[in-house]
Each structure stands twice: as C-alpha cells, then as structure tokens.
Design an enzyme around this catalytic site. Sequence first.
Site, short mmCIF file in Angstrom:
data_model
loop_
_atom_site.label_atom_id
_atom_site.label_comp_id
_atom_site.label_asym_id
_atom_site.label_seq_id
_atom_site.Cartn_x
_atom_site.Cartn_y
_atom_site.Cartn_z
N ASP A 184 9.66 66.29 -34.85
CA ASP A 184 10.61 65.97 -33.79
C ASP A 184 10.37 64.58 -33.20
OD1 ASP A 184 11.87 68.36 -34.18
OD2 ASP A 184 11.02 69.36 -32.42
N ASP A 425 -18.27 48.86 -30.40
CA ASP A 425 -18.75 48.66 -29.03
C ASP A 425 -18.53 49.87 -28.13
OD1 ASP A 425 -19.52 46.11 -29.73
OD2 ASP A 425 -17.69 45.16 -28.99
#
Length: 523
Positions: A184, A425
């Site tokens: 959808d 990181d």
Amino acid sequence: MQIRALLLRAWLLGVLLVLVGCASLPPFEAQPPTSAPAVAEVAQTPLARIARADRPETPGLSGFRLLAQGPTAFNARLTLAERAQKSIDAQYYILQRDVTGLAFLRGLREAAARGVRVRLLVDGLYAPISEDLYAALAVQPNFEVRQFNPLPARSGPLPWRLMRSLGELRHVNRRMHNKLFVVDNSLAITGGRNVADEYFMLSGTANFVDIDLLVSGQAVGELSQTFDDYWNSAEVRPMASLQPVPEREEAARRLDAAFAPLARDLYEPGLDVLGLPSVKTQLDQGWLTQVWADARVLADFPAKIRQDDPEAAFADSVTQRTLAQVQGARDEVFIVSPYFVPGERGLALVEDASRRGVRLVVLTNALNATDETLVYGGYSRYRERLLKAGVKVYELGAELVVRDRRLGNFKSSTGRLHAKVAVIDGRRMFIGSMNFDGRSAWLNTELGLIVESTELAAQFRQLIDERGPGAYELRLDEADGAMLWVERDIDGAETVRRQEPGLNPLYRFRDWLMLQVLPEEML
C-alpha cells in the site's frame, strides 16, 4: 548451489558451445509503464493510518523497526500481505520453491484475489525453479510477474541454461540482488533476506543470521520509486514473453496443488529479541513500535548491468556511496558482510582510516560457515594485511553462533552470516543487499538505506556483537606471524586454534585453481 560455482562450471563447459549452440532472447518489447499508488490513494488504508500514527511533526522522517529473527521477519511479510488493500510490490533475487517461498506466493495470490494489485519482480537466474508457478500467477486477475535479466536459454537444468547462455555473458553474470517488499505504498521491508527457508530458520542443515528493516514514512515513497524504475526498465521481461501461460482454470488448479499443504505462518515467541511484540500483534492493536530518523535510500540504476566500464558501474553506486560514509568516519566503523573481498581499493581505504585513528571492525563468515568458499578464498588473500593495518577481524563460526540465542533458534542446524550492515561512529547505519565485494560494486544491482540514528545503531549492536561467543577473533602470532583463530566461550575464556576451522586441503586447492582464472570482481 551458488552463482559463483555455477558460473565457473558453465565457464569450464563453454568449449561445448560450438556443439550445442547459443541461445538468445526474443526482441525486447516495451510494456505500458505502471507505478506505485499515490499517497492520496492509500492515505485512508489501515496500514497507512497505523504507519503515521506516531509520526513526529518534523517533516521528512522515516520510521524503522529491526526484524532480526527469521520467523518474525517472515510473519511480518505475510501479515502485511494479509492487510494490503491497494498494492503489493515484491522484488527479490531468490524466491525459492520451498515452504517459505510457496507460502509467500500464496499470500500474494490471496491478496490479488481480494482486488489488490500485485507486481512481482524476480531476478532471472533462479526464476526457472518456479517459472510454471509464475506463469500460473501471471494469468490471475490483478497479478503481474516479470523477470529481471532473464537467461536466454529457456529450458533444461540451470547449469545447462547457464552454459547455453554464455554467448550473452551479461545475461549470466549480472544480477538484480535487490530485496524489497512494499505494501500500500505505506510500509516496506528491505534488507538482506531473500525468500527461502534458510533465511527464516527453517532449514534443517544451515540457517542464515540476517536482518531486515520494517520501514514507514518518507523512505517508503523513495523505495517504491526504485521498484517502479526496475519494473519499467528495459532489463525486465513479462512472463508471457518468456513462457506460454496456461488457461486460467488450469493455472488455478496448478496453484491450488502447490499451496494446499502449507501452514499459515511460522511460530514466533510473544516478544522478539528486542522485547517487542510481533508485527501482527501490533497491527491488530493499531500501532507499531518505530524509531524515527532521517534516512537516504541508495539504489543502483537498472542499466548498471549494461555498463562494461567498471568505473562507470561503480560511480554513484550503492557501494560507492556506502564507502563514502566509511571514508567520513571519525571514531569507529563496524562492517558486517558475509562476503568480504575489499580489493586493493578497499584495502587502501581501510589503511587510510586506520592511520586517521578510526577503529575498524569486520565480521564475516569463517570457512566452516560460508556457503561461498571461492569468495572466502578471495577474502583470505587480504586477512593478514587487514590485521597488520590494525583492523579487528572476526569470523562467524558455523557451530559457535548457535550458542548465541539472540540470533535465533538454530535447532540442529549450523549458522551462517548473511546480514549486510555497516555502523559508522555509532550514529549512522547502512543496511541493505550490498556485500563488501567486487560483485556488488561492479556487476550486481543493489539496494540499501543509510539511517541517521544512534538508537537504531545501538539496537543492532545489541544484537550482533563481535566480542560475543559466536565468532572467532583473528590474530597474528607474535612469535612466527601465523594466523590464529581465537574462540571465546560464554564466560570469556579463550581457546586458540592454529588450524583454520573447516579447512579441507583438497577443497582449498580446488578453490585456489579456480581463483587463478576467475576475476576478483566476479567473487
């Protein structure tokens, strides 16, 4: 049997081409383009309303939930298909003819019977396994099936098709590796999983450690656009142009016989490894647990498979853009890739990051876990240099990983790594279909997401920790420089191995011979 071994066998049999002749596809005929439904068309569907229920006011964000365990990830697909009202778009490299593959196709068929438009796009390499079912589905109302880069040879076992297709090598060696499921135009699932038993903990021999993302918000529209780009591309052929399709009544009988004995879903615990209820439970209650974040969709263009210039294929590819994130790292890069062949370019990038003080960690398969020993042979050329550059290298062990209950219930099977993730990181995460190897960089098309979220990255590290009991740590012996495999038990005690786990000298010599003739970018 995996593509690399199949390709090599076909290559070695290529001398027979003069006897059997080469096959070719019929001329391409453009199909009327179609696209995902507009946002306004799906805005009032139940899935769309649930997807945006807790959306923050900040525009442009996307919602994410990690699907770490196989049964949870598979049931999520079936659940979304059951609730579809407007459209389903499914795109897969492998859609196997087994319990999960057939159950998945049954779910698509049932959605189409309710009036949902279904578009199924499969890569042409493994499509012959189920072409009779695809042809039967293609004549159902609201159901369309297409193949990406189909093999020119249209009959016989797969090795025979490969051999007879070698006259058009681009149709053999270049594949659509993307994995995408959009319902959808409101919720999507993408990541590393194909549709086959071993991706959902149903194999009795070996099961994959893999991961998907359930996606909502801004990124879903972008993912749908990538599907449309592939669906409408010149690299795609409809089933009716590849194989005669049956009459609708015969097709229905064929599908009924294939789908009748299947269960409705897979058993999964009440809470997943992250402590969340199943997607079905949450949708039944009208809500979803989502982490909201900025994200970018990375997708190779379909015509990448036509690029004969490696640099042109690499430019702006999913691999190039992901490596750019690695280059920009400041503190740590954690790479999870089942097939890891950095090449000289990747090795230089790693060495540069190490000189800048970035901690680099790589988790890949051990020899006893990999399903691609040729790739492992290519990777093993770089292990010593990676370690000397300061990279922490870990290999998931086939028997070791079954101890780690976070990753699933392996029962009597062994484990293999298949997830493709990079955490940069601790705040940025790539997840998708791309391996860190030359095949993903230059030959295959790939799909992925870069998500800016410390929360999502932390959840992933909670699931997969290289220091856990499921992997060997590789070290170099300080005395003689020999490679060591260090195994940790649950209590942290170490056992040092000097022999490679899973080493078979005969197979190693076989792979060494193959690597002398197989270019590294094909690994």
